[in-house]
Design an enzyme around this catalytic site. Structure first.
Site, short mmCIF file in Angstrom:
data_model
loop_
_atom_site.label_atom_id
_atom_site.label_comp_id
_atom_site.label_asym_id
_atom_site.label_seq_id
_atom_site.Cartn_x
_atom_site.Cartn_y
_atom_site.Cartn_z
N HIS A 72 0.55 -1.17 -0.13
CA HIS A 72 0.13 -0.01 -0.01
C HIS A 72 0.79 1.17 -0.10
CE1 HIS A 72 0.27 -0.26 4.48
NE2 HIS A 72 0.38 1.12 4.43
N ASP A 116 0.26 -7.64 1.89
CA ASP A 116 0.52 -6.23 1.85
C ASP A 116 1.90 -6.20 1.69
OD1 ASP A 116 0.62 -3.62 1.75
OD2 ASP A 116 -0.28 -3.03 3.56
N SER A 148 4.31 2.55 8.00
CA SER A 148 4.02 1.63 7.12
C SER A 148 5.22 1.09 6.47
CB SER A 148 3.02 2.28 5.96
OG SER A 148 1.72 1.80 6.27
#
Length: 258
Positions: free
Chosen positions: A70, A122, A212
């Site tokens: 992402h 992810d 992230s």
């Protein structure tokens, strides 16, 4: 979409971005963490989107970095995955300062897991334009040789927000979380999937926007990729990481790691 995920999607926040508005971003310190020592995490990189820090990542070879899908892609209005141009991204390595130091390398190739979606799989790998030159401050981290045990102390690091919606640190932060069993992860946030690593923490601790793609470390291996928080940063809910052990074969198939 898997029906069992519908009730929780509205409470899950991807950890990408620190205020950017480019496609693939959400409007990305470790919450409750402390400053990392120089070269404490020589594999940690800052992924730059249009010149600004957006995500973390891990050096896994001289040419490749491991991060979250992402961080480099988004889903369009038709639900189709769009991978952002590699030209938008650069990597700062060898520095705890997200503004300065180390080296800056251009990203030239992005590979996103073909089954990424719904907060699962992810995972992405990025190839840099020129190889990393290893030093005390720039080193690769190994992929996991075995599955991450439950109830283990897991170190996480990153440049994410200090609190939910709060300030962004200049210097790399780290803290220690605890790995949960699949059953406990399922019980707490309904994410008891084999390829998800749930990491538990006390209130006012854990990861946040900007973390992230960053690493979770165990026994000097990268065992997790920071993906999402449930209910906001710093709650008592566990944070969601991609469990790297489940993706070792995929990573090797798409990089130069043998």
């Amino acid at each position: 979409m898997n029906d069992r995920l519908l009730p929780v999607i509205g409470y899950i926040l991807l950890l990408v971005s620190v205020g950017q508005t480019a496609p693939g971003s959400l409007n990305g310190r470790i919450v409750g963490g402390e400053d990392a020592a120089k070269a404490q995490f020589p594999h940690q990189i800052s992924l730059r989107n249009a010149g600004s820090h957006s995500c973390g990542g891990s050096i896994i070879s001289r040419n490749w970095v491991l991060t979250a899908a992402h961080c480099v892609s988004y889903f369009d209005d038709d639900g189709e995955l769009v991978i952002n141009p590699a030209s938008r991204y650069s990597i700062r390595a060898g520095s705890n300062d997200r503004f300065d130091g180390g080296v800056l390398l251009q990203v030239v190739e992005i590979v996103v897991h073909e089954k990424y979606g719904n907060f699962l799989n992810d995972v992405a790998v990025l190839r840099v334009e020129s190889p990393f030159i290893y030093s005390a401050s720039i080193q690769p981290i190994g992929l996991p040789s075995k599955n991450t045990p439950d109830n283990a102390d897991i170190i996480v690091s990153g440049w994410g927000r200090l609190t939910h919606g709060g300030d962004i640190p200049r210097y790399l932060q780290w803290t220690t979380l605890t790995s949960l069993s699949l059953q406990e992860c399922e019980s707490r946030i309904k994410y008891g999937y084999p390829n998800i690593l749930c990491l538990l923490h006390e209130a006012d601790n854990g990861v946040c926007n900007g973390d992230s793609g960053g690493p979770a470390h165990y026994n000097n291996e990268v065992v997790g990729i920071a993906g999402f928080v449930y209910g906001g940063c710093g709650t008592t809910n566990p944070d969601g990481y991609a469990r790297v052990y489940e993706f070792v074969d995929w990573i090797k198939a798409h990089t130069d790691i043998k």
